[in-house]
Design a protein around this motif. Sequence first.
Motif, PDB file in Angstrom:
ATOM      1  N   GLU A 126     -47.899  16.275  38.320  1.00 39.10           N
ATOM      2  CA  GLU A 126     -48.573  15.687  39.480  1.00 39.10           C
ATOM      3  C   GLU A 126     -50.099  15.750  39.370  1.00 39.10           C
ATOM      4  OE1 GLU A 126     -47.122  13.978  41.849  1.00 39.10           O
ATOM      5  OE2 GLU A 126     -45.167  14.351  40.938  1.00 39.10           O
ATOM      6  N   GLU A 183     -40.817  12.040  46.992  1.00 31.69           N
ATOM      7  CA  GLU A 183     -40.642  11.310  45.734  1.00 31.69           C
ATOM      8  C   GLU A 183     -39.473  10.330  45.819  1.00 31.69           C
ATOM      9  OE1 GLU A 183     -40.648  14.659  42.870  1.00 31.69           O
ATOM     10  OE2 GLU A 183     -42.608  13.869  42.274  1.00 31.69           O
ATOM     11  N   GLU A 220     -42.077   8.280  39.009  1.00 32.90           N
ATOM     12  CA  GLU A 220     -41.358   8.884  40.134  1.00 32.90           C
ATOM     13  C   GLU A 220     -39.840   8.907  39.928  1.00 32.90           C
ATOM     14  OE1 GLU A 220     -43.130  10.651  41.637  1.00 32.90           O
ATOM     15  OE2 GLU A 220     -43.513  10.161  43.715  1.00 32.90           O
ATOM     16  N   HIS A 223     -39.068  11.899  37.975  1.00 27.16           N
ATOM     17  CA  HIS A 223     -39.277  13.104  38.788  1.00 27.16           C
ATOM     18  C   HIS A 223     -38.078  13.340  39.712  1.00 27.16           C
ATOM     19  CE1 HIS A 223     -43.950  12.801  38.412  1.00 27.16           C
ATOM     20  NE2 HIS A 223     -43.334  12.926  37.259  1.00 27.16           N
TER      21      HIS A 223
HETATM   22 FE   LIG Z   1     -43.967  12.657  41.417  1.00 24.98          FE
END
Ligand SMILES: [Fe+2]
Length: 300
Positions: A126, A183, A220, A223
């Motif tokens: 991040e 997210e 994302e 993630h």
């Molecule tokens: Fe992220």
Amino acid sequence: MTLPVTEWINVNGDVSIIARESGEVWFHTTSGTKQDADPFAKPMTGAGSTGSTVRLLDGAIHLGFASIEQRLARPEPTLAAYVVALVGCYHTSVHTPRNLCNAASRFKELGRPEVAAYLEDRAREETGHDRLALKDLRALGVPAERLVANFIPEGIKPLCERFDDLCAQDYPIGCIGYAYCLERISALKQKADIDKVQALCPDGADATRFLRTHSGLGSEVAHVQEAIQFIASLPANDRISVVRETYESALIMAEGYNHELLKSDAEILEELEQALAEPLSFRRGRHSSRDEKHGIQPLL
Ligand SMILES: [Fe+2]
Ligand SMILES: [Fe+2]
């Protein structure tokens, strides 16, 4: 024979989310059910699975946003509202690495190196995302540093405070639920959403870096997948805390977004220009043709 995994979590006293490894999920209302006749009255204690854990997490987000369904504003996006959204993105990103590292340190003290390692990885991933929002603001001709220093959207503030608080707790596992909520919602954004925002921007302005990264086209997605794998591997008590925090974060996020969405363009411009103490450059060159109420689209 191994039985398929079933997970359940009571998120708000009244409703439990129940999910099976195979993908089935349902919401179970606990009120009116006799405790001894309710197989889901006691907290789960077994292992998780990615198939069931993801449905608990997404079920929690669904329940959180359902709380404002009747009052949900559905505005058309505008450039001024996009500027506010970018300021919100900056504020929800700028302290993330520091906060996650603080939570990681606490897990090291608690003898949970695997949670600490996960949070440190996330902190690394991040890092620098706040700068993407600043670059986007600059691409729109906005004095980015001055604006973010003087202005935090009211609807975003409770979200930032929640994350700060979660990461500073004695047992900061909830920060994983908060991060999942943000997210997961970002990863729902698709190319059409980005194109819609790009169409608002002046010709040639590359002002969607943050949105591209925090969408289904950017990092994302990975993630979210990493988060699901990790959360599913946690002990039952931790999974319960994470999913409950995903629900709480979704409630705060839904209220916050709606608060911003309900503002008119005139209100948004006034807030921005007050923070900057000068007119916005794009306002001098472009005129918003809409008088009706409109505001931001969730962009995080
Ligand atoms: Fe992220
Ligand atoms: Fe990010």
